[in-house]
Design an enzyme around this catalytic site. Structure first.
Site, PDB file in Angstrom:
ATOM      1  N   SER A 176      70.827 -19.662 -71.715  1.00 36.01           N
ATOM      2  CA  SER A 176      72.095 -20.249 -71.281  1.00 36.01           C
ATOM      3  C   SER A 176      73.303 -19.601 -71.959  1.00 36.01           C
ATOM      4  O   SER A 176      73.243 -19.210 -73.129  1.00 36.01           O
ATOM      5  CB  SER A 176      72.087 -21.746 -71.589  1.00 36.01           C
ATOM      6  N   ARG A 202      80.581 -13.122 -66.727  1.00 37.38           N
ATOM      7  CA  ARG A 202      79.214 -12.603 -66.583  1.00 37.38           C
ATOM      8  C   ARG A 202      79.167 -11.214 -65.951  1.00 37.38           C
ATOM      9  O   ARG A 202      78.329 -10.392 -66.306  1.00 37.38           O
ATOM     10  CB  ARG A 202      78.395 -13.580 -65.738  1.00 37.38           C
TER      11      ARG A 202
END
Ligand code: FAD
Length: 542
Positions: free
Chosen positions: A247, A282
């Site tokens: 995560s 990301r």
């Protein structure tokens, strides 16, 4: 409108069903597996919201700006504003239905920061946010089941839309229990079938999310949007079966990425982007990891065992279970993996597609995330989309009558029967594997014209063969009939990626590394008799 058919029972499908029921509509909720097994339960990191009393200078405006910037300004301000403005209400709704969020040492709702955020705004339930939200929604669905407002149909798979002249009247569903087709008529159909993992084989997500519904409805006239934007999550742990997600919370808590050079650690993200380097969005982190072409590690050991156990216990457990790594002592070997799909059904502000009475919500729809999604925004968008569609549907007048689709249903049953008659075991699974290989090879973190051309040629070849083959009787009928839809979606994704000759967000072209003003639009793709047609959003149509 009175009767609503919701296909898919993850967080978006259940949010829609519950809101419909609250507004007095009758809902049929269809999925092949129970909600407890939907991909939504995997979400660990949290859900974004701005509460009135956040006390740290955060605001809806900051959330809107972060989301737009993170998505490279492809999403429109109007749609993102709607999402962010309702985030506080959505969090309160989740609490009201029994979702228990973690609290900090002062007893206030705990929150963390994810990549691309200007403030801490990700609320979480220990290490199992998705699971907790799914559980609370299931209780709500059960309540409305008891009152007769929601009917759940398990072991049922979508086959196709009942569509005539641009209007949707229901769906044809394959029921694994009766082993037959059923036409389900409805005033509105809401697709909530999740992402497109099967296109890529091994990802961080569930193989239940195969993109078939998108591919099939695309063949039936539904427009898709921004398919070229596929999010690679930078930190996953490779295992035989799957890419296990580490995560973003691990980096949010201070985790540092590095590679080794002459035995010394190089913190390449911090070197290039400064203090906040590990928490870049990301797309940026994944691309940098790809470009350094080294083995990369994530170090959280300096946090100490106690803090790790408190803040990111799931990361600790996962690394120990799958690789025997004690993250309080050793760094984690990480690689980027396909994680989320910004592309999907093109929908308006009301979540209706270009086909009247056909709606789409959650990860199968493309709306708020532009060219790259921020962590924590997907759960929010899934719930917001579900609620928005329900409210739109409740306010509409339904069609007075529907055409008869029994002949169509009979024909589809015959195709299934004929194709399954021989003992042919042509491996449907093999074509799926070939597709995944092609997509990984030709549509990776960095793409170029040549690789995309190769990918298109290969998928066209698989499509030709898929049309010809007999079905494999050793697998579920759905596994057989879904093949063409999945391949068609793969072809559409490659076509969109080839068309965008620039780099933006999660779409990075090695041969066109710059972002270009002339491509500052969302891609809409439609299908017409074998042709894949692309246009900028807003140029024609809705
Ligand atoms: C490992 C992981 C961690 C994540 N963590 C976070 C996070 O912390 N925060 C965040 O915001 N987002 C996170 N995400 C993303 C987020 O979880 C998903 O985007 C979101 O849950 C999608 O919800 P959904 O309802 O759209 O789809 P899903 O939950 O995927 O549900 C899809 C439903 O459709 C059904 N279905 C599929 N095909 C058919 C068919 N042909 N016929 C009938 N039914 C069908 C499935 O069975 C399922 O019921 C994470 C994703 C992953 C993979």
């Amino acid at each position: 409108m009175k009767n609503v058919l919701v296909i898919g029972s993850g967080i978006s499908g259940m949010s829609c069903a519950v809101r419909c029921a609250e507004l007095g509509l009758n809902v049929t909720l269809v999925s092949p597996f129970p909600s407890e097994r939907s991909q939504s339960v995997m979400a660990a990191g949290g859900i974004n919201a701005v509460l009135e009393d956040n006390g740290e200078g955060d605001s809806v405006l900051c959330h809107v700006e972060d989301t737009l910037r993170g998505g490279a300004y492809l999403a429109s301000e109007e749609e993102v504003k709607g999402l962010c403005e309702r985030s506080g209400e959505i969090l309160r709704f989740l609490e009201r239905i029994g979702t228990v969020f973690s609290v900090d040492e002062y007893g206030k709702a705990a929150k963390r920061i994810f990549g691309g955020q200007s403030h801490k705004r990700t609320y979480y339930c220990g290490a199992s946010t998705g699971k907790q939200i799914v559980s609370s929604l299931i209780m709500e669905v059960r309540h409305f089941e008891a009152t007769g407002k929601i009917t759940r149909r398990l072991w049922s798979c979508f086959h196709s839309g009942l569509i005539l002249d641009g209007v949707c009247y229901g769906a044809l569903v394959y029921d694994e229990a009766t082993r037959g087709f059923e036409t389900i008529y409805a005033d509105a159909v809401v697709m909530a079938t999740g992402g497109q993992n099967t296109l890529f084989g091994k990802t961080t997500g569930s193989t239940q999310c195969d993109g078939y519904a998108q591919g099939q409805l695309f063949l039936q006239g539904a427009e898709l949007k921004n398919l070229e934007f596929i999010q690679y999550h930078p930190t996953t742990l490779q295992t035989g079966q799957k890419h296990m997600l580490i995560s973003e919370a691990a980096r949010g808590e201070g985790g540092r990425l590095f590679y080794l050079e002459n035995g010394k650690r190089v913190y390449f993200m911090e070197d290039k982007y400064g203090e906040k380097g590990n928490l870049m969005t990301r797309d940026v982190v994944s691309r940098e990891m790809f470009l350094v072409k080294r083995d990369i590690w994530l170090d959280v050991s300096f946090l100490g065992e106690e803090l790790i156990r408190r803040r990111i216990p799931e990361v600790m457990e996962l690394c120990m279970k799958y690789r025997g790594i004690d993250i309080s002592k050793e760094p984690i070997p990480v690689t980027p993996s396909v994680h989320f799909f910004m592309g999907g059904f093109a929908v308006g502000l009301d979540h209706e597609t270009n086909i009247r009475n056909l709606f789409a919500v959650g990860e199968c729809a493309s709306k708020y995330h532009g060219a790259n999604r921020l962590g924590g925004n997907s759960l929010l968008a899934a719930i917001y989309g579900g609620m928005t569609a329900a409210e739109e549907i409740a306010g509409r007048k339904g069609e007075d009558r529907h055409p008869d689709f029994s002949e169509y249903a009979g024909k589809q049953a015959l195709v299934l029967e004929e194709k399954g008659k021989t003992e042919s075991r042509f491996p449907v699974a093999y074509i799926r594997d070939l597709l995944a290989e092609t997509m990984h090879k030709d549509l990776g973190i960095v793409r170029n014209e040549e690789s995309l051309d190769n990918g298109i040629t290969d998928v066209d070849y698989y499509l030709e063969n898929a049309e010809r083959i007999q079905y494999d009787n050793s697998v579920m009928p759905y596994f057989n009939y879904s093949l063409t839809g999945i391949l068609t979606l793969g072809r559409a994704v490659l076509t969109c990626a080839r068309n965008r000759r620039e780099s933006r967000g999660a779409h990075y072209r090695g041969d066109y590394p710059e972002m270009k003003e002339e491509y500052a639009f969302s891609t809409i793709i439609s299908y017409d008799d074998g042709a894949y047609n692309i246009r900028p959003e807003g140029s024609v149509g809705r």
